[in-house]
Structure formats: structure tokens, C-alpha cells
Design a protein around this motif. Sequence first.
Motif, PDB file in Angstrom:
ATOM      1  N   VAL A  15      60.737  56.500  50.239  1.00 49.80           N
ATOM      2  CA  VAL A  15      62.006  56.200  49.570  1.00 49.80           C
ATOM      3  C   VAL A  15      62.120  57.059  48.315  1.00 49.80           C
ATOM      4  O   VAL A  15      61.115  57.377  47.686  1.00 49.80           O
ATOM      5  N   LEU A  16      63.356  57.403  47.957  1.00 50.89           N
ATOM      6  CA  LEU A  16      63.588  58.109  46.694  1.00 50.89           C
ATOM      7  C   LEU A  16      63.956  57.074  45.628  1.00 50.89           C
ATOM      8  O   LEU A  16      64.936  56.336  45.783  1.00 50.89           O
ATOM      9  N   PHE A  17      63.156  57.013  44.553  1.00 50.85           N
ATOM     10  CA  PHE A  17      63.410  56.087  43.452  1.00 50.85           C
ATOM     11  C   PHE A  17      63.933  56.884  42.257  1.00 50.85           C
ATOM     12  O   PHE A  17      63.200  57.712  41.707  1.00 50.85           O
ATOM     13  N   VAL A  18      65.167  56.636  41.898  1.00 56.04           N
ATOM     14  CA  VAL A  18      65.770  57.291  40.734  1.00 56.04           C
ATOM     15  C   VAL A  18      65.819  56.253  39.619  1.00 56.04           C
ATOM     16  O   VAL A  18      66.290  55.138  39.851  1.00 56.04           O
ATOM     17  N   HIS A  19      65.303  56.583  38.462  1.00 57.58           N
ATOM     18  CA  HIS A  19      65.403  55.587  37.392  1.00 57.58           C
ATOM     19  C   HIS A  19      65.826  56.225  36.085  1.00 57.58           C
ATOM     20  O   HIS A  19      65.833  57.436  35.929  1.00 57.58           O
ATOM     21  N   GLY A  20      66.209  55.340  35.159  1.00 58.71           N
ATOM     22  CA  GLY A  20      66.711  55.824  33.875  1.00 58.71           C
ATOM     23  C   GLY A  20      66.221  54.965  32.737  1.00 58.71           C
ATOM     24  O   GLY A  20      65.205  54.262  32.851  1.00 58.71           O
ATOM     25  N   LEU A  21      66.991  55.021  31.654  1.00 61.40           N
ATOM     26  CA  LEU A  21      66.536  54.387  30.415  1.00 61.40           C
ATOM     27  C   LEU A  21      66.548  52.868  30.506  1.00 61.40           C
ATOM     28  O   LEU A  21      65.932  52.198  29.684  1.00 61.40           O
ATOM     29  N   GLY A  22      67.223  52.331  31.518  1.00 60.23           N
ATOM     30  CA  GLY A  22      67.221  50.889  31.720  1.00 60.23           C
ATOM     31  C   GLY A  22      65.844  50.368  32.081  1.00 60.23           C
ATOM     32  O   GLY A  22      65.595  49.161  32.035  1.00 60.23           O
ATOM     33  N   LEU A  23      64.950  51.261  32.450  1.00 57.12           N
ATOM     34  CA  LEU A  23      63.565  50.847  32.707  1.00 57.12           C
ATOM     35  C   LEU A  23      62.664  51.168  31.527  1.00 57.12           C
ATOM     36  O   LEU A  23      61.712  50.450  31.259  1.00 57.12           O
ATOM     37  N   SER A  24      62.968  52.285  30.865  1.00 54.03           N
ATOM     38  CA  SER A  24      61.988  52.758  29.883  1.00 54.03           C
ATOM     39  C   SER A  24      62.236  52.246  28.472  1.00 54.03           C
ATOM     40  O   SER A  24      61.289  52.084  27.707  1.00 54.03           O
ATOM     41  N   GLU A  25      63.490  51.999  28.097  1.00 49.12           N
ATOM     42  CA  GLU A  25      63.775  51.603  26.709  1.00 49.12           C
ATOM     43  C   GLU A  25      63.657  50.091  26.545  1.00 49.12           C
ATOM     44  O   GLU A  25      64.614  49.391  26.214  1.00 49.12           O
ATOM     45  N   LEU A  26      62.463  49.609  26.816  1.00 42.22           N
ATOM     46  CA  LEU A  26      62.178  48.179  26.788  1.00 42.22           C
ATOM     47  C   LEU A  26      60.791  47.963  26.203  1.00 42.22           C
ATOM     48  O   LEU A  26      59.955  48.868  26.259  1.00 42.22           O
ATOM     49  N   THR A  27      60.562  46.767  25.715  1.00 45.71           N
ATOM     50  CA  THR A  27      59.207  46.480  25.233  1.00 45.71           C
ATOM     51  C   THR A  27      58.206  46.458  26.390  1.00 45.71           C
ATOM     52  O   THR A  27      57.010  46.562  26.177  1.00 45.71           O
ATOM     53  N   GLN A  28      58.710  46.319  27.635  1.00 46.77           N
ATOM     54  CA  GLN A  28      57.821  46.465  28.805  1.00 46.77           C
ATOM     55  C   GLN A  28      58.176  47.746  29.536  1.00 46.77           C
ATOM     56  O   GLN A  28      58.103  47.801  30.762  1.00 46.77           O
ATOM     57  N   GLY A  29      58.574  48.802  28.797  1.00 45.49           N
ATOM     58  CA  GLY A  29      59.036  50.034  29.437  1.00 45.49           C
ATOM     59  C   GLY A  29      57.977  50.664  30.324  1.00 45.49           C
ATOM     60  O   GLY A  29      58.216  50.992  31.492  1.00 45.49           O
ATOM     61  N   THR A  30      56.769  50.854  29.780  1.00 44.68           N
ATOM     62  CA  THR A  30      55.714  51.487  30.562  1.00 44.68           C
ATOM     63  C   THR A  30      55.391  50.630  31.783  1.00 44.68           C
ATOM     64  O   THR A  30      55.232  51.141  32.903  1.00 44.68           O
TER      65      THR A  30
END
Length: 895
Positions: A497-512
Motif C-alpha cells: 500500500v502507498l501511505f501518504v502522510h503529512g503534518l497531521g501525524l507529525s505535529e503532535l506530542t505523539q508525532g514520532t
Amino acid sequence: MTSSIDGREIQARDGETVLDAARRIGVAIPTLCRGEGTRPDGGCRLCLVEVEGEAGLRAACHTALAAGMRIATRSPRLDALRREILALALHESGDYPFEPDPNGSELARRMSEVGVRTATPTADAPRVIDASHPYLRFERAACIACRRCLHACDEIQGQFVYAMEGRGAATRLVFGLGDSFAESACVACGACVDACPTGAISDRDRASGETAERSVRSTCGYCGVGCQIDVGARGDRVVRIDGARDAAVNRGHLCVKGRYAHGYREAADRLTRPLVREGGRLVPVSWDAAIAFAARRLDEIHRRHGPAAVGAMTSSRSTNEAAYLLQKLFRTRFGTNNVDCCARVCHASTAEALRTVTGTGAATTSFADIERARLIVVAGANATEAHPVIGARIKQRALAGVPLIVIDPRRIELADYAAAHLQLRPGTNVALFNALAREILESGSEDRAYLRERCEGADELAAFLATQDLDAAERATGVASATIRAAGRRIGAAGPVLFVHGLGLSELTQGTESVMALANLAMLTGSIGRAGAGLLPLRGQNNVQGNADMGGAPSHLTGYQPVDDASARARVERVWGAPVAATPGATIPEMLEAAARGDLRALWIQGEDVAQSDPNETAVRAALARLDLLIVQELFVSETARYAHLVLPAAAALEQDGTFTNAERRIQRVRAAVPPPGEARPDWRAVQDVARALGCDWRHGDPASVMDEIARVAPRLFGGVRYDRLDGDGLQWPCPDAMHPGTATVHAEGFVRGRGRLSAIAYRPSPEATGAEFPLTLVTGRVLDHYNVGTMTRRTPSVALAPADWLDLHPSDASGLGLADGDRAAVASRWGSTEARVRYTDRVAPGTCFLTFHFPETHANVLTGPQRDPQSDCPEYKVTAVRVTRAQHAQGESR
Ligand code: SF4
Ligand code: SF4
Ligand code: FES
């Protein structure tokens, strides 16, 4: 069996039309309704050809060339027919004074080739032009109803603005429900302008009548897609920008920013001279004085307070070469690793997670995989607004039937085209990804061979997931367990599968952790290192990837070489001829905290407006105000530059040479199409000037020489990168030697770290908890028409497209608060407060609201707080608990 066209032998290729085959061997067939990059319309019949043995004629643009076919493209009969067809098309469209012209519009060229004139040119008739849109123009009388704009809009952008109304000679183009561009759903990508053969649809740049003297191939200076542009320039002016048709990244397509938002260059308040603070005011000085001031003050502060007292933020807005030189200056001349870049506040979590999981902190795959993917998951990325050309490509795949799963707290545009939209509560990605992983394992659809041969940690993850409960995931995320189950099973069954992600995953206190949990899904489905699959983080600013690659990070030198690795340091020191400190420096948030304490005293910021873009704005401004020395390289006196002691006027992307690196690790050339205004200078040169004033023996004559040094400093990633190899589509790193073609898919032969690492990650709720005092969750982000803090786009006609910020609220929340659509609301968080007008929308779920950070009038980052991801130090932009009330102003009052 061989075929022939006009007597020339040709081998038919699978799926190739007569038109394409003829073009392949250099035979021109006149066309009109056939556009570039779209399906044949087949309406105009101008491309008719004769097929030996057939009485009738065939349209070359949608007739497949079959083996043995003998085609004639010219004959007296065809010439006469084409004259007739074209004359009829012109007649039916009215009496517009089209003129044949071998150098004119496509229609004018066709008229010239075919030998047609309009019957009754009425050149004196008044022209009626719809100029309601800030960029686009429409002249109905010049429309011949060829439908090329319609095809371009539908098949390239996927916006479906146009339709044809009426029949025969009464056929007319309409713009959805309204009758003008301004009222339409147009996103001003300009694909229709490119497609229109008559100029009926045009744009402000073309309509100005200014013709380009030269065309320069360069890279768009806005987002991390890195579209290739052909910049038409005249003197020191940019007169138009076209998408490069032969570019792998964008294949001629652009968005409204890349194509049209270039007017900021000529804004009246553009910086043209260095400014030094004197008596509380910024006053113009010469470059010599500015360089001497910078060198003297940096040296004084360094001598008196030591290496920890100085730091630099390199820029995603600038070139690789400029970012590289600035971090080198601070590391070598001042002995500090206090260098960071704005990747810290966007994708640091992604880089940290992917480095841990795969060994390389960047995209594992390429944009071309969008067209190869069997299933696309888009998580926390509003691609059609923030990365529009990629958003359009994903939309086209969904329209073509490729299943798309969107994971986002808002019903973003892509959700309208998705097979499933998992509208989770902001900040609950880990809970959702764990639940999806559990479903993949429960359904037995994991790629066992891939996990066995290439990964580690799968058993531990399975044991952990067995303890997780789908109902608990539903309670945490707000997504129905049946929806999670169906999506998990679908992803598992479709893998890779191709997983495209953005800042909605990374700019969080659980980003990593969010990105690592997503990577678990990618490995369970055997997706990393495979064509049409993998992890594709969409990078925000134009050169955020390159900026981090160049060493804009306190813990890593150029090419992600750890500063605490003695052999890496020794390799870099050999090239730099200077020692490098072994201890990591401070991140951006840590530098700002140190400044607030008075520990960091001198800061050089290259092109970032941290006073607007960084979270907890009040604290950021207080930190900047405490500095003894703030040097800012900028295009304008930004909010940050207001605190500066020295402002160095910078060259914009269209005014300098260098390279940018896009989200798929592609290093592409940036070329100066026009000179910078006044005394503005490219950032790399200003840094070198100051370095030399500080005694560094730097002798780069141009950015190409800087890139040669970068290749020597980080040979594993960039050893084969040289400017003479970057023409065309550039090079995707890793590119370790001069013969290496670059790498489209990383980890294809095995993970860089050895085995891909799956991790058991427990979900931790955000510390930004909602409650009675702050009952709503605010998400911040971007809109299509603006970019970052709006410094450039707000100085262009794009302002008319998005003049002010809106607080997006669900109608049920808004009416419960007594707020009508358009009312002015006060928004308060634990960290600050602001105001914005309310917009009713069901694209946000009840309980959430949305603001952009484009507008200094709203300065949304007064609301966001100081919490950060403990692993990456990336701030929590995407989850802020807020209270919304009626502002103390009249109802519906606008700013
Ligand atoms: S506006 Fe241009 S492209 Fe569109 S139908 Fe009319 S002539 Fe064709
Ligand atoms: S998608 Fe990004 S890189 Fe492409 S034109 Fe738009 S802003 Fe520029
Ligand atoms: S170009 Fe082939 S039918 Fe119009």
C-alpha cells in the motif's frame, strides 16, 4: 506486420493512436480538440485521416494504429474537409475576429496551416471579458466550444468546473452554477489556460500583453512538491510562469501559488538594502557595514559568552547551499551545534520515526508511485490544499477507481473521493493505527514472508496488539469499530500500500509515535521498498527536506551524520578543516527557551518568521526580544525581523541559483530568472561574506562549488551530485557516486538499518485535554491560496481569493454557542487568545474547529502551546483545547 503513415514505415505499439504514432515519427496531423495530457475528445474531426481499403475517414486522435494499417494524413480530400470543418467551427462560434497566424495561438496556427480565414472579421466590435477572477480571464466570444478546458479541468485537476450547455451552434461553455470565474469552484491551477487553443480562457499574465524575452527552467519556491517551472522573464520582471511539460514531478501542471503568486517580488515594501537597528529603528546601511556589524557582534558575543550563547536557524525557504553554509559557519567558526531548521516544527517527528524504523529519515518512495499504487492511504495530509499538484494526482487515481482511505479529523476534499474516511479525533492516530494493525493481523492478511525476511519486532507487536481492544479504539478515536475493522481488512488485503502522510501525524506530542505506528502498517503490508507502495511524507515548505539534509539539525551534520559519532565527525572535519563539537546543540524550541532565559544571546535566522510560525507566539516574541543580537535574512520586514538588530535583504527563489530538494528526495536546480531588487543578495553569498569577515577562508565562486563540497562532506547520500548532472529531473538521493542514477525507491534491496523495525506503541492522549473550561479542540493548518505565514502570498492578488482567516466551526457547536455564520468569535486557549469570523462547515466534526496560521491579524499561534513530542521536539500544533465565545464586536462585523 509493419504499418505506414504517409508512406513511412512504422511498427504499431500497444495502445498507441494514429496521432501519437505520427508524432513519434515526426508527421504532423492538424488537431484542435486534442489536449495535452487528457483523453481524446473526438469532437472536432480536424485530425481525420484516410486508411487504405476503407471508404470512410478516421479520427487520428482516437483510432488505434493497428498492424498493417496504411495511413494517409494529407490528400486533396482531407485538405478540403479540414478547411470546411475549421471554417464551420469558427462560423458556429460567432464572428470573433480570429486571424490565421503561424506564430499565434494554437487556433491561429491551425488556421494558417489549414488555410482558413474568418468570414467576417469584426475587429472593431467591443470585447467582453470576464475579469471577475484575480488571475483568470474569459472571453466568451473567442470560445469555439472545443471542450479542451473541460477535459483539462476534469482529468488533470479534477475540479469539474466546466460543463457544456446547449446543442450544435448554440453550445456554450458554462462554469458550474455561476456564469463567471469568480463564482465558480475554480482553484486557478491554470490547466485550462494551457489547454485553450484560442485564448478564450487566459490569465492576467498573458492578458497583460507583456512578452517574455527569455524562459528559464527553475523549481517552484512554494511547497515541497518541487514543481518544475518555466519562468518567462523580460528585463528584471517575471511576466509569466508555465509548468514544465517534460518534468517528472508535475508534467506541466501547477497550482495557483506556483503559477500566479509571483507578484510579491515587486511589492513596494520589498527589502532592497541591509538594515541595522540604531536608536530603536531599523535604518539602511551598506553591505560592507552590515557584514562588518554581523561579524563584530557575533565574535564579541561568542568570545564573551561561549559557543552555547550563539545559534542559527537555517531556512527551508532558501537553497541547500545557503542552508549548508550557515550551519557550517556556526559549527566551525563558533564551535556550536546550535543549528536547527523549521523541519523541527513540521516533520522532525517523521524523520526521527523513519530513521528509527528504516535507517533513513525520509520518503521511502516517489511521487510516481501514486500512479502505480493499488490502494492509497492519506493520513493527516490535506494534499489538495497544501500540496495541490500531488493532491490532484491522488484525486485522479481515486476517480480512476483506485481505493483511497483518508484518515483525518476534518472531511478534507480528498475524503469526498475516498472509499472510506476515518474521521478520528485530533491526536488519536496511534490508537487508530494500532487498531488497524490489529485488524490486519486478525484477518491474517499480513505479509508474513516480508516480515520474516526483512523485519524485526513483529512478534512483540502482535503480542501487544492482542491486548488492545477495538471498542477502546472507538472510544479514543471516535471512529466506529466497524469502520476501523473494514478499513484494516481492506488495507491488509490490498498490500503493498502507498501511505501518504503529512503534518497531521507529525505535529503532535505523539508525532514520532504516530509515524512509527503508521510504519507498522507499512511493514505489516510489505509496503516499504516496493514499487507503488511505501511511505511518502509530504514536506511542507519548498526546501524543508534539503534544509534538514544539509545539516540543519543540532544532532546531525550534513547528510544525517550524527555529531556524536567520532568517525562521522572526523570525515566532515577533514573537508571543513576545522573541529566539530561532539555534543548535540539545541533545537529551535530549546534555543528560544535559552534566549528567554538569557543563555542564548545571538541568533541568526535565515528566512523563517518564527514570531508567527512557531507555537506559543507570546513566548517566542518574548524570547526574540531578549536577544543581544538577532540577524535575519528576509524578503520583507517580517514579524520576526521587527525584533532584529540586522536585517539582510534576501533574493527570492526566482532570483537566485542553487538547488531545492523536494519531498521525494529529488535535488533540483533553482535558476535565477531575474535579478534580485536593489542590493538584495542570495543567502549563500551573504553567509559567505560574513564568514570571510570572521576569518574563514571560504572561496566559493558560485553555488555549484558549494554543492561540490556538500558531495565530499556527505558522500553516502550526495557523492554523485554535481550541477552538471542536475539538468532535467535532477537526482533523488541517495546518489553516492558519479555514475549512480539516484534512488527512486529506498530500501528496495533491504532496509538501510538492516531490518525494518516494528514497534509496540501504546496510545497516549494529548496533554491538551478538553474540559469544561476549554471544550473544543482546535486544529491549525493551511488553505490553498496562501502559503505558510502569508509573507509572499499576501503580497499578491491571491489576497482577493482568501482575504482573511475563518474559524471553521460545526453548525451544531456554533449555534450552541449562539454564533451565527460570519459572526466574530473570540478564541481562547490556555496560552493566549485571538479573534476570527465564524464559518459554518460540516467539514469539521462537532467538538473540533480549525484556523489557519497564514494571517498575522489572527496570529493563530498565540493559541498553540509549548508542549512538544519528547522524541523529536516537534510542537503540538494540531491539538489545542480552546474556548470559543462571541467577540466584543458587532454581529457579522468584518475586519
Ligand atoms: S474556453 Fe477555450 S478550451 Fe474551453 S471550450 Fe472554449 S475554446 Fe475550448
Ligand atoms: S504544488 Fe507546490 S511546488 Fe507545485 S506549483 Fe503548487 S506550490 Fe509550487
Ligand atoms: S483532434 Fe481529433 S477529433 Fe479533434
